[in-house]
Scaffold this motif. Sequence first.
Motif, mmCIF file in Angstrom:
data_model
loop_
_atom_site.group_PDB
_atom_site.id
_atom_site.type_symbol
_atom_site.label_atom_id
_atom_site.label_comp_id
_atom_site.label_asym_id
_atom_site.label_seq_id
_atom_site.Cartn_x
_atom_site.Cartn_y
_atom_site.Cartn_z
ATOM 1 N N ASN A 26 1.880 -1.714 -18.792
ATOM 2 C CA ASN A 26 1.343 -0.616 -17.983
ATOM 3 C C ASN A 26 2.286 0.551 -17.772
ATOM 4 O O ASN A 26 1.847 1.621 -17.334
ATOM 5 C CB ASN A 26 0.887 -1.146 -16.620
ATOM 6 N N TYR A 27 3.564 0.376 -18.044
ATOM 7 C CA TYR A 27 4.519 1.461 -17.772
ATOM 8 C C TYR A 27 5.302 1.903 -18.999
ATOM 9 O O TYR A 27 6.052 2.874 -18.930
ATOM 10 C CB TYR A 27 5.490 1.055 -16.654
ATOM 11 N N TRP A 80 3.162 -7.609 -17.660
ATOM 12 C CA TRP A 80 2.215 -6.613 -17.134
ATOM 13 C C TRP A 80 2.895 -5.252 -16.997
ATOM 14 O O TRP A 80 2.305 -4.207 -17.328
ATOM 15 C CB TRP A 80 1.693 -7.106 -15.777
ATOM 16 N N VAL A 88 -2.806 4.452 -21.327
ATOM 17 C CA VAL A 88 -2.070 3.251 -21.764
ATOM 18 C C VAL A 88 -2.286 3.034 -23.260
ATOM 19 O O VAL A 88 -1.350 2.728 -24.009
ATOM 20 C CB VAL A 88 -2.503 2.003 -20.961
ATOM 21 N N TYR A 120 -6.841 5.892 -16.562
ATOM 22 C CA TYR A 120 -5.477 5.382 -16.749
ATOM 23 C C TYR A 120 -5.394 4.543 -18.027
ATOM 24 O O TYR A 120 -4.435 4.640 -18.797
ATOM 25 C CB TYR A 120 -5.084 4.533 -15.530
#
Length: 747
Positions: free
Chosen positions: A94-95, A90, A716, A712
Motif C-alpha cells: 500500500n505504500y 500490507w 496502487v 486509491y
Amino acid sequence: MALYANVIIDISHEKLDKAFQYKIPQELQERLAVGMRVEVPFGNGNRRTAAYIVELTDTAEYEAARMKEIAGVVQGSIPIESQLIALAGWMRKNYGATMNQALKTVLPIKQKAKEKKQRMVRLALDSEKAKEWLAVFEKKHHTARARLLSGLMEQSPLPYETVTGKLHMTAAVIRVLEELGILTVEEQRAYRNPLGEMKKRNRRQELNGGQQRAVERVWQEFSQGSHQTYLLHGVTGSGKTAVYIEIIKRVVGSGRQAIVLIPEIALTYQTVLRFYQRFGERVSILNSKMSPGERYDQFERAKDGELDVMIGPRSALFTPFPDLGMIIIDEEHETSYKSETMPRYHARETAIERARMAGASVLLGSATPSMESFYHAANGDYVLLELEERIDQKPMPKCYTVDLREELRQGNRSILSEKLQELMGQRLKSHQQTMLFLNRRGLSGFVSCRACGHVMKCPHCDVSLSQHVGGKLVCHYCGHSQSAPKACPSCASKYIGGFRAGTQKIEEIVKKRFPKARVLRMDFDTTRSKDGYEKILSAFANQEADILVGTQMIVKGHDFPNVTLVGILAADLSLHASDFHGPERTFQLVTQAAGRAGRGKLPGEVVIQTYSPRHYAIELAAKQDYARFYEAEIAYRQMMRYPPCGHMLVMMTASADEMTAFLSMELLAKKVRQAQEKGKLSGLQLIGPADAAVAKVKDVYRRVLYFKHQEYGTLVQIKDVLEQFVNRHREFKNVSVQFDFDPMNGF
C-alpha cells in the motif's frame, strides 16, 4: 495463484536482509498467506527449519528445477511476529517499498542489545533449618553470617547489590553460606525501565456526562466483539486523556493490551505520569532518545506479557503484544504520524489494519481532527464521538485577531502588536503566565506583502510559490517559476518579501520590551539534550518563568493552569505553505495554541497576529468553530480533487547524475501518458514532472511527478506497474525511485 514463496528463515534482526525462495507444493497452494509460519528444508543437510512467508509470487528468481519445496505449515498458535510480518506485507503493497524496508519498520530493533543481568541472593532452606543454622552462627559469634541469614529469613530473594551495600556483606561471607548450602546466588534478566522511579496512585478521576457516554459507547461494542474505528472530537481542555485511561482500564481488565500513540513532541513526563499513576509498572514508553537497550527491553517485556500498555510515537504501533485489544492515537491530526522514510506509511491507516488483524478497536482523538478522519466519520466509516465542553464547564478563551497590516500603518514595526504588549504587561503585574507561539510551520520562503497581505501564488496549482536562492519563485507541484517582484503587484508597496524571524530573535525582542520578565525559550536548540523538554516544561510549570517562547512543541497537550495569555505570532506562515494543507494546518495550530489559555481557574485570552484576518482558517480558529471550518475546507478539496476527496501519489526519481534523474522521470511520465492515450487510465490527472521541493540533496538530483485519481486502489496499481517497469529496465540501474501516497509534506 502463487507458485513461489519468499521466506525469511530466522526472525532475529541480523538476518532480515536475506529472503529465500521455495516452490509451493500443489496441496498448499490454496492455504498459504503472507506472515504464515511454515517448515522448509534449509542448508546442505536440508534440516527442517521454521520460516515466515514474506511474499507470494508467480515470478521465479532462480531455476525452478533446482528450487526446494515448502515442507508444511507449522500447526498451533501463530506467534506475534507472524502478524507483524503480514502487516509489513500490507505496508509494502500500500505504500510502495521493498519488503526488506517494511520488515525493518515493523521489527524496529535492528540489533539485539546486550541483556542486562541482575544477581539475586536466595535462601535455600526451609524456615526450621534456617533457624537451626542461625542458632549455630549466634552461638559461635559469627555476626556477619547471622545478620545475612536473618535478613534472608525476613525477605528472600534479595538483590546482590543490596546484600553487599545495605547489609555490608563481603563476597567471602556470601560464598561461605553458599558452600554450606544455606543460600544460592542466581542470575536473572533485569529489564531497563525508562520511567525510572514513579509512584503509582489509584485515584480514579470522575468523568462528566460527555466523557462517560464516549466510554460506554466504545466499551459496549468492544464487549460484544464489535471492533470499530472511533473518532473522539473534543474541544481543547475537554478531558480526552481521562476517556483514554478509562477505556484502557476496561480493556486491560478483560485480559488484553493497549497501545497509545502520542506525537513525540507531546510525549512529556506530565502525560506519561497520568498513565503510570493508573497502571504502574504495567505501562512503558518508547521515544527517540532511549538507548537501544531500553527499547529492546520494552519490546521483550511486551512479548513476555509483563506490560499492558505501551505509550510512544508511531514506532510504538509495532509493539509485539500477544493479544492487542485497543489502539489509541492522540492528536491524530499530527503530521508526525506520517513516516518520512520508506515505507511512507501513515500510523492511522496502519493502526486500523493492525487492529483488523488482531481483532482490536481504534480510537482517534483530537480537538482539530484531520480532514481525512472527519471525512470518514461524516461518511459513516468511523464512529463519531464528541466532547463539546471543557472540564468543569470552563469558558473557552477570548480571542483577539490583530491585523498586522494595520499595525504597520500605525507605525508599529515590532513583531509584538500593541494589543499583545498591553496584555503581556497586565499578566506580568498580576503574576500570571504568557506563552508566545511562533508558527514556523511552512517556513519555506513564501513571499507576501506586509502592507496589503498579498501572497505570490502559482497560477496553475493554487499554492504559494516558494522563494529559492537567486530570487526565483517556484511551485513545488508543477515546476512553474517566475522572478521575485521588487514591489507588490497588488498595492505597489515595497514591503514584500519572506518572513525570517526565529524564536531567538523573539526572545531578544521580549527581553528588551520587558526587561524584568523571566523568559524561557523552547525550540530545537534548547531541547537537544535527553531531558531538555522536561527541564524547560517543569521550570515553566513551577512558575520559575513568566513568559515561554516556542514553536509548535509548546502547544501539544501541555496543561499550565497559570497561563492566561497566549500570543500567536505570524499565524500566516503555515497558511501559505507551498502545499494544499496550508489552511488545515493553520486552523489546527491556532486552535491548539489558543487552547493552552485559561485551563486553570482564571479565564484565558488569545491574541492572533496575522496579515490575513479575513481568511476562513483564521476567522474560524478564533471562534474555535471546527464544523464550519470543515465545511469550507472540504468544499475547496472537492473542487481541487485533493485528499480526502480524491487521492494523490507522488513519485520521485533521484540520481547522482542530473541528466539521469531528468531522463528517467521523463521515461516514466511518457509510459503513463501512453497508457492514458490508450484509454487505460481514465480519470487520472498528471502534474509535472518538476524539480522536487529541494531539488538537490548531498549531490543527488531529485525530480517528482504527481498523480491524482478518485480511487486509491488505482494509484496502487499504477505504483505496482511502475515498480515492475523500473525493475525490468537497465536504464534505472543508478536511479532511486520512491513513492508517497497522499503526501503530507511532499518530497
